[in-house]
Design a protein around this motif. Structure first.
Motif, PDB file in Angstrom:
ATOM      1  N   ALA A 292       0.754  -1.115   0.179  1.00  0.00           N
ATOM      2  CA  ALA A 292      -0.187   0.044   0.172  1.00  0.00           C
ATOM      3  C   ALA A 292       0.639   1.136   0.078  1.00  0.00           C
ATOM      4  CB  ALA A 292      -1.116  -0.122   1.438  1.00  0.00           C
ATOM      5  N   THR A 293       2.110   1.282   0.776  1.00  0.00           N
ATOM      6  CA  THR A 293       3.030   2.520   0.825  1.00  0.00           C
ATOM      7  C   THR A 293       3.477   2.519  -0.467  1.00  0.00           C
ATOM      8  OG1 THR A 293       3.180   2.003   3.097  1.00  0.00           O
ATOM      9  CG2 THR A 293       4.869   3.191   1.945  1.00  0.00           C
ATOM     10  N   ALA A 294       3.738   1.662  -1.289  1.00  0.00           N
ATOM     11  CA  ALA A 294       4.509   1.637  -2.675  1.00  0.00           C
ATOM     12  C   ALA A 294       3.334   2.244  -3.611  1.00  0.00           C
ATOM     13  CB  ALA A 294       4.905   0.292  -3.155  1.00  0.00           C
ATOM     14  N   LEU A 295       2.112   1.706  -3.457  1.00  0.00           N
ATOM     15  CA  LEU A 295       1.094   2.510  -4.564  1.00  0.00           C
ATOM     16  C   LEU A 295       0.922   3.894  -4.088  1.00  0.00           C
ATOM     17  CD1 LEU A 295      -1.280  -0.604  -4.468  1.00  0.00           C
ATOM     18  CD2 LEU A 295       0.368   0.009  -6.162  1.00  0.00           C
ATOM     19  N   LEU A 296       1.028   4.317  -2.786  1.00  0.00           N
ATOM     20  CA  LEU A 296       0.454   5.528  -2.620  1.00  0.00           C
ATOM     21  C   LEU A 296       1.893   6.540  -2.946  1.00  0.00           C
ATOM     22  CD1 LEU A 296      -1.218   5.246   0.907  1.00  0.00           C
ATOM     23  CD2 LEU A 296      -2.241   5.978  -1.314  1.00  0.00           C
ATOM     24  N   ALA A 297       2.863   5.898  -2.963  1.00  0.00           N
ATOM     25  CA  ALA A 297       4.330   6.695  -3.214  1.00  0.00           C
ATOM     26  C   ALA A 297       4.086   6.935  -4.715  1.00  0.00           C
ATOM     27  CB  ALA A 297       5.435   5.809  -2.677  1.00  0.00           C
ATOM     28  N   TYR A 298       3.800   5.980  -5.356  1.00  0.00           N
ATOM     29  CA  TYR A 298       3.658   6.047  -6.673  1.00  0.00           C
ATOM     30  C   TYR A 298       2.636   7.181  -7.024  1.00  0.00           C
ATOM     31  CZ  TYR A 298       1.655   5.795 -11.679  1.00  0.00           C
ATOM     32  OH  TYR A 298       1.004   5.997 -12.765  1.00  0.00           O
ATOM     33  N   ASP A 299       1.468   7.366  -6.331  1.00  0.00           N
ATOM     34  CA  ASP A 299       0.479   8.345  -6.664  1.00  0.00           C
ATOM     35  C   ASP A 299       1.188   9.748  -6.599  1.00  0.00           C
ATOM     36  OD1 ASP A 299      -1.368   6.850  -7.284  1.00  0.00           O
ATOM     37  OD2 ASP A 299      -2.322   6.590  -5.124  1.00  0.00           O
ATOM     38  N   VAL A 300       2.089   9.823  -5.323  1.00  0.00           N
ATOM     39  CA  VAL A 300       2.657  11.243  -5.025  1.00  0.00           C
ATOM     40  C   VAL A 300       3.735  11.479  -6.374  1.00  0.00           C
ATOM     41  CG1 VAL A 300       4.484  12.338  -3.380  1.00  0.00           C
ATOM     42  CG2 VAL A 300       2.442  10.661  -2.525  1.00  0.00           C
ATOM     43  N   LEU A 301       4.458  10.373  -6.719  1.00  0.00           N
ATOM     44  CA  LEU A 301       5.470  10.703  -7.836  1.00  0.00           C
ATOM     45  C   LEU A 301       4.770  11.030  -9.052  1.00  0.00           C
ATOM     46  CD1 LEU A 301       7.974   8.083  -6.815  1.00  0.00           C
ATOM     47  CD2 LEU A 301       7.992  10.359  -6.502  1.00  0.00           C
ATOM     48  N   GLN A 302       3.670  10.309  -9.344  1.00  0.00           N
ATOM     49  CA  GLN A 302       2.899  10.686 -10.671  1.00  0.00           C
ATOM     50  C   GLN A 302       2.314  12.156 -10.749  1.00  0.00           C
ATOM     51  OE1 GLN A 302      -0.777  10.952 -11.116  1.00  0.00           O
ATOM     52  NE2 GLN A 302      -0.844  10.716 -13.241  1.00  0.00           N
ATOM     53  N   LEU A 303       1.562  12.548  -9.611  1.00  0.00           N
ATOM     54  CA  LEU A 303       1.123  13.671  -9.393  1.00  0.00           C
ATOM     55  C   LEU A 303       2.358  14.789  -9.247  1.00  0.00           C
ATOM     56  CD1 LEU A 303      -1.171  15.579  -9.108  1.00  0.00           C
ATOM     57  CD2 LEU A 303      -0.852  15.155  -6.422  1.00  0.00           C
ATOM     58  N   GLY A 304       3.391  14.458  -8.832  1.00  0.00           N
ATOM     59  CA  GLY A 304       4.595  15.423  -8.847  1.00  0.00           C
ATOM     60  C   GLY A 304       5.044  15.721 -10.295  1.00  0.00           C
ATOM     61  N   ALA A 305       5.046  14.528 -11.034  1.00  0.00           N
ATOM     62  CA  ALA A 305       5.582  14.640 -12.337  1.00  0.00           C
ATOM     63  C   ALA A 305       4.659  15.624 -13.233  1.00  0.00           C
ATOM     64  CB  ALA A 305       5.562  13.479 -13.149  1.00  0.00           C
ATOM     65  N   LEU A 306       3.298  15.361 -13.149  1.00  0.00           N
ATOM     66  CA  LEU A 306       2.292  16.112 -13.820  1.00  0.00           C
ATOM     67  C   LEU A 306       2.619  17.631 -13.404  1.00  0.00           C
ATOM     68  CD1 LEU A 306      -1.094  14.211 -13.572  1.00  0.00           C
ATOM     69  CD2 LEU A 306       0.297  15.086 -15.613  1.00  0.00           C
ATOM     70  N   LEU A 307       2.702  18.107 -11.958  1.00  0.00           N
ATOM     71  CA  LEU A 307       2.903  19.416 -11.691  1.00  0.00           C
ATOM     72  C   LEU A 307       4.196  19.933 -12.140  1.00  0.00           C
ATOM     73  CD1 LEU A 307       1.776  18.876  -8.001  1.00  0.00           C
ATOM     74  CD2 LEU A 307       0.547  19.993  -9.816  1.00  0.00           C
ATOM     75  N   PHE A 308       5.084  18.884 -12.246  1.00  0.00           N
ATOM     76  CA  PHE A 308       6.338  19.497 -12.881  1.00  0.00           C
ATOM     77  C   PHE A 308       6.198  19.891 -14.376  1.00  0.00           C
ATOM     78  CE2 PHE A 308      10.294  18.604 -15.258  1.00  0.00           C
ATOM     79  CZ  PHE A 308      11.163  19.368 -14.775  1.00  0.00           C
ATOM     80  N   MET A 309       5.417  19.351 -15.041  1.00  0.00           N
ATOM     81  CA  MET A 309       5.247  19.630 -16.374  1.00  0.00           C
ATOM     82  C   MET A 309       4.646  20.780 -16.764  1.00  0.00           C
ATOM     83  SD  MET A 309       7.088  17.264 -17.850  1.00  0.00           S
ATOM     84  CE  MET A 309       6.518  17.629 -19.617  1.00  0.00           C
ATOM     85  N   THR A 310       3.581  21.197 -15.308  1.00  0.00           N
ATOM     86  CA  THR A 310       2.540  22.172 -15.714  1.00  0.00           C
ATOM     87  C   THR A 310       2.794  23.278 -14.512  1.00  0.00           C
ATOM     88  OG1 THR A 310       1.107  20.958 -14.134  1.00  0.00           O
ATOM     89  CG2 THR A 310       1.136  20.675 -16.654  1.00  0.00           C
ATOM     90  N   GLY A 311       4.021  23.676 -14.406  1.00  0.00           N
ATOM     91  CA  GLY A 311       4.165  24.903 -13.561  1.00  0.00           C
ATOM     92  C   GLY A 311       4.638  24.624 -12.119  1.00  0.00           C
ATOM     93  N   GLY A 312       4.815  23.358 -11.824  1.00  0.00           N
ATOM     94  CA  GLY A 312       5.204  23.241 -10.353  1.00  0.00           C
ATOM     95  C   GLY A 312       4.737  23.622  -9.400  1.00  0.00           C
ATOM     96  N   ILE A 313       5.270  24.494  -8.433  1.00  0.00           N
ATOM     97  CA  ILE A 313       4.706  25.035  -7.176  1.00  0.00           C
ATOM     98  C   ILE A 313       3.799  26.066  -7.419  1.00  0.00           C
ATOM     99  CG2 ILE A 313       6.228  26.804  -6.650  1.00  0.00           C
ATOM    100  CD1 ILE A 313       5.012  24.394  -3.872  1.00  0.00           C
ATOM    101  N   ASP A 314       3.906  26.817  -8.820  1.00  0.00           N
ATOM    102  CA  ASP A 314       2.722  27.766  -9.255  1.00  0.00           C
ATOM    103  C   ASP A 314       1.635  27.242  -9.666  1.00  0.00           C
ATOM    104  OD1 ASP A 314       5.371  29.209  -9.017  1.00  0.00           O
ATOM    105  OD2 ASP A 314       5.644  29.407 -11.142  1.00  0.00           O
ATOM    106  N   ASN A 315       1.572  26.021  -9.686  1.00  0.00           N
ATOM    107  CA  ASN A 315       0.303  25.246 -10.178  1.00  0.00           C
ATOM    108  C   ASN A 315      -0.699  25.098  -8.815  1.00  0.00           C
ATOM    109  OD1 ASN A 315      -1.797  23.290 -10.698  1.00  0.00           O
ATOM    110  ND2 ASN A 315      -0.563  22.728 -12.603  1.00  0.00           N
ATOM    111  N   PRO A 316      -2.190  25.501  -9.016  1.00  0.00           N
ATOM    112  CA  PRO A 316      -2.952  25.626  -8.122  1.00  0.00           C
ATOM    113  C   PRO A 316      -3.166  24.174  -7.399  1.00  0.00           C
ATOM    114  CG  PRO A 316      -3.936  26.569  -9.938  1.00  0.00           C
ATOM    115  CD  PRO A 316      -2.597  26.316 -10.073  1.00  0.00           C
TER     116      PRO A 316
END
Length: 462
Positions: free
Chosen positions: A87-111
């Motif tokens: 379960a920890t590995a699956l949730l860590a994947y969700d964090v990393l996947q969302l982080g990758a999306l945010l990296f492509m779309t403005g990072g910390i500037d993304n609301p």
């Protein structure tokens, strides 16, 4: 014993980290919700607002999450309960996947940066603490990376949109605070829910044991009915043999003894066939003093003096009498046991009654309640009271403070009682627990309908 077993199960489940309550179906549904939200957001930003963004990479990241969900549903049944590590590995994947999306779309500037706290909140509610700390560290690391390095936020103007550094630091701080607060809040709620579930399970075990003991009365009655006929035959044959061999004194004495003992067995079995309403009044009804004496009897050999004091109000009439209630005896006994565990030399049980109320007050000369314990008394799994080495030894042998008081409070409140706890006023030392019943509730028969008790309570309060 039941209380200690429940406590050991709870502590071991938390300590070993094997208490994962996250099901595959839950995490798959949450990810489908995230996939749908990400697709809608990308469609609006790219198709409706016309902002330029790396569409192919974003759709690829979303597709990976969708295919992961499909794989998990094909590989495991929907009711499969995930291990903490998986379960920890699956949730860590969700964090990393969302982080990758945010990296492509403005990072910390993304609301939508605040959504990075969602997997950590899920972990805090369902996984052991160390797994949640690991996920929190990953989410915080990803947030820091997004604050330093990221692609430009999709915007209408060619020069793009770039927030000041101070503002970015403020957003990072807010994400960190939100992550910490939500994780702690979810962890606390989940912890209290687990404690309450375990405590209620222990309460049900105690009540089930009392019910099994009560069921033995029916088994004894059935055995008495079945044994009655052969014992009557033995008595009859022994009487006939006495008459036939009255010339032999030695044999006649043996036959008389056999007949008398068989008759005695019949009398004992007849007492077992009585229903609870037919029991001896000495055992089916108890005064408050008898309740205190019977409840404290098992703890009189622990090196602490137990005194029972009668303090009725003048003109309060005869002492109240109640039908025997195993829950009341167990609850009072548990409170007495707790007082004995922490007392130095003496425990006093003061009984009092008036025309309106019946009360039982338990005082000990121990260290008293700590402030935080006193405020939460009645909740399961409290921190222990301060005690000497001898008191700690007695407490360990009895199972500790917390769950036992919770069960006692639950059982006594079912009988209509209220509990109050406080420390003895200075210069005395020790704790005081007062149990109070409305007199009509205390003396009410066991088969009194709840509606009648409520009506009686309303009339007395009016």
């Amino acid at each position: 014993m039941l209380i200690e077993q429940a406590r050991r199960h709870f502590n071991e489940s938390i300590r070993n980290g094997s208490d994962s309550r996250l099901r595959l179906q839950t995490i798959v549904r949450l990810r489908w919700f995230a996939v749908a939200g990400q697709l809608v957001t990308v469609a609006i930003v790219y198709g409706y607002l016309g902002f330029a963004l790396p569409l192919g990479v974003c759709l690829l990241l979303i597709a990976v999450s969708a295919w992961l969900n499909v794989f998990l549903r094909m590989r495991f049944p929907a009711t499969h309960r995930l291990s903490p590590a998986f379960a920890t590995a699956l949730l860590a994947y969700d964090v990393l996947q969302l982080g990758a999306l945010l990296f492509m779309t403005g990072g910390i500037d993304n609301p939508f940066t605040v959504l990075i706290v969602a997997p950590v909140t899920v972990s805090a509610a369902t996984l052991p603490t160390r797994n949640t700390l690991l996920l929190g560290a990953i989410a915080l690391f990803v947030s820091v990376i997004l604050a330093i390095w990221h692609m430009p936020l999709p915007w209408t103007s060619p020069e793009g949109f770039d927030l000041p550094v101070v503002y970015k630091i403020g957003v990072l701080a807010s994400v960190t605070a939100c992550l910490t607060f939500l994780a702690l809040y979810a962890w606390r709620l989940a912890k209290e829910a687990r404690e309450m579930t375990t405590a209620l399970a222990a309460t049900e075990l105690v009540l089930a044991r009392e019910q099994r003991l009560h069921a033995l009365d029916g088994l004894a009655a059935a055995a008495a009915h079945e044994l009655g006929t052969p014992l009557a035959t033995i008595v009859l044959i022994a009487g006939e043999l006495e008459r036939e061999h009255n010339s032999d004194p030695a044999l006649n004495d043996d036959l008389a003894l056999l007949r008398s003992q068989a008759q005695r067995c019949r009398e004992i079995l007849q007492t077992l066939t009585r229903s609870p309403s037919e029991q001896d009044p000495m055992h089916s009804e108890l005064t408050l003093a008898q309740i205190a004496d019977e409840a404290s009897a098992p703890y009189r050999d622990r090196g602490v003096e137990i005194r029972i004091l009668r303090m009725p109000e003048p003109g309060s009439g005869p002492p109240p009498v109640a039908e025997r209630r195993p829950g009341v005896l167990y609850g009072v006994g548990n409170l007495v046991e707790n007082a004995v565990d922490f007392a130095r030399y003496r425990v006093e049980i003061e009984i009092d009654w008036s025309d309106e109320a019946v009360s039982l007050t338990i005082r000990d000369d121990g260290p008293g309640f700590q402030t935080d314990v006193l405020e939460q008394l009645g909740d399961p799994y409290l921190a222990p009271r301060k005690s000497t080495a001898a008191q700690a030894s007695r407490r360990r042998s009895a199972g500790g403070l917390g769950l036992g008081v919770f069960i006692a409070k639950t059982l006594l409140e079912r009988s209509g009682a209220t509990l109050e706890a406080q420390n003895r006023p200075l210069p005395d030392r020790g704790a005081i627990i007062r149990v109070t019943w409305p007199r009509d509730r205390f003396e009410a028969p066991l088969d009194t309908p709840p509606a009648a008790l409520l009506a009686s309570d309303a009339a007395s309060s009016a």
